[in-house]
Scaffold this active site. Structure first.
Site, mmCIF file in Angstrom:
data_model
loop_
_atom_site.group_PDB
_atom_site.id
_atom_site.type_symbol
_atom_site.label_atom_id
_atom_site.label_comp_id
_atom_site.label_asym_id
_atom_site.label_seq_id
_atom_site.Cartn_x
_atom_site.Cartn_y
_atom_site.Cartn_z
ATOM 1 N N ALA A 11 1.141 -1.303 0.100
ATOM 2 C CA ALA A 11 -0.261 -0.031 0.403
ATOM 3 C C ALA A 11 1.103 1.125 -0.022
ATOM 4 O O ALA A 11 0.259 2.428 -0.182
ATOM 5 C CB ALA A 11 -0.756 0.132 1.242
ATOM 6 N N ASN A 12 1.771 1.235 0.153
ATOM 7 C CA ASN A 12 2.816 2.733 0.019
ATOM 8 C C ASN A 12 3.163 3.401 -1.984
ATOM 9 O O ASN A 12 3.891 4.446 -1.606
ATOM 10 C CB ASN A 12 4.357 2.210 0.276
ATOM 11 N N GLY A 16 -2.107 0.266 -5.449
ATOM 12 C CA GLY A 16 -2.000 0.081 -3.293
ATOM 13 C C GLY A 16 -2.420 0.814 -2.428
ATOM 14 O O GLY A 16 -3.300 1.805 -1.814
ATOM 15 N N SER A 139 -4.014 -10.098 -13.276
ATOM 16 C CA SER A 139 -3.771 -9.693 -14.054
ATOM 17 C C SER A 139 -3.925 -9.945 -15.234
ATOM 18 O O SER A 139 -3.759 -11.564 -15.356
ATOM 19 C CB SER A 139 -2.276 -8.883 -14.032
ATOM 20 N N TYR A 164 5.940 -13.982 -14.373
ATOM 21 C CA TYR A 164 4.837 -12.961 -14.137
ATOM 22 C C TYR A 164 3.830 -13.200 -14.328
ATOM 23 O O TYR A 164 2.811 -13.894 -13.332
ATOM 24 C CB TYR A 164 5.549 -11.301 -14.266
#
Length: 283
Positions: A11-12, A16, A139, A164
């Site tokens: 969340a930084n 997020g 994604s 990924y």
């Protein structure tokens, strides 16, 4: 609404951060989970100042570490008695092959097992909260990966984009199985594609000119966070579970992601590799 609790991992920055900020504005008490304390505290203080209330809290976890996830979730449960929404958002892309302290390929360890273990350790408190929701950020990249059970941790070959995509495929399969596992509990689990977001995510995983060119076609974190926020808060989706969303609308994932046999096998593989005997039951 002011009593509702939401956890947002990663969340930084990026979507997020936007998700945490907008849910705080809606009245949720938000627990940000970040790896870097200095960056996390700065964002927490910014959001609290923006909201005008001390509504946002910070917990620390390194999602490449099973032990770190358990420590963070133990702290959450010691401080709070409910969890209305869990937004599993923390993820990364690496440019080269490396492994976590638990022996997983790094993207698999963070992007898949981070979601899997975080949900496992929080599931009891989630189930005890009426009408709780689990939101897993996946994604569209899941469409560009194959499911090779002999190469889940890049044992045979490594491709940054391929691996990924595989982890994002795992996010959808895990969500589908989780929704089935939670039938009858009142807890919903859904996944989403946020869009291709203009941020530092993935920078360094491919040539800089590709990243710069791609930025022209990317959306803002504010737009990218819309579907996460929608699934976390909208009454319109309160009864949906095991569903994949794009642009706040239901969409079909790839045929590989929709196959129940794959979800079942991934669940069993994840349980074995993480050493969990009974999902959601913590001794």
């Amino acid at each position: 609404m002011t009593e509702k609790m939401v956890m947002v991992t990663g969340a930084n920055s990026g979507i997020g951060r936007v998700t945490a900020r907008e849910l705080a504005k809606m009245g949720y008490t938000v627990v940000m989970v970040c790896r870097n304390e200095e960056k996390g505290l700065a964002v927490r203080d910014d959001i609290n100042a923006d909201v005008g209330m001390e509504r946002v809290h910070l917990l620390l976890a390194d999602f490449s570490s099973h032990a770190s996830i358990k420590k963070m979730t133990d702290e959450y449960k010691s401080r709070f008695d409910r969890l209305d929404v869990l937004v599993n958002n923390a993820g990364l892309m690496t440019s080269s092959l490396k492994t976590t302290e638990d022996g997983f390929e790094y993207m698999m360890g963070v992007n898949h097992f981070g979601y899997f273990l975080n949900t496992h350790y929080l599931l009891e408190i989630i189930k005890s909260t009426p009408h709780a929701r689990i939101v897993n950020v996946a994604s569209m990249a899941h469409r560009f990966s194959t499911l090779d059970w002999n190469n889940m941790n890049a044992e045979i070959k490594f491709s940054a984009l391929g691996q990924y995509g595989l982890t994002k495929l795992c996010n959808i399969l895990f969500t589908n199985k989780l929704a089935e596992y939670l039938e009858g509990t009142g807890v919903t689990a859904n996944s989403l594609h946020p869009g291709v977001v203009n941020s530092n995510f993935g920078k360094g995983s491919y040539p800089s000119f590709v990243h710069s060119l791609g930025n022209i076609f990317m959306i803002s974190p504010e737009k990218g966070a819309r579907t996460s926020i929608y699934l976390a808060s909208s009454p319109e989706v309160g009864n949906f579970t095991g569903t994949y969303f794009v642009d706040c609308k239901r969409r079909f994932p790839s045929s590989v992601a929709a196959k129940k046999e794959n979800a079942d096998r991934l669940w069993d593989w994840s349980m074995e590799k993480s050493g969990i005997e009974s999902f959601g039951q913590v001794r």
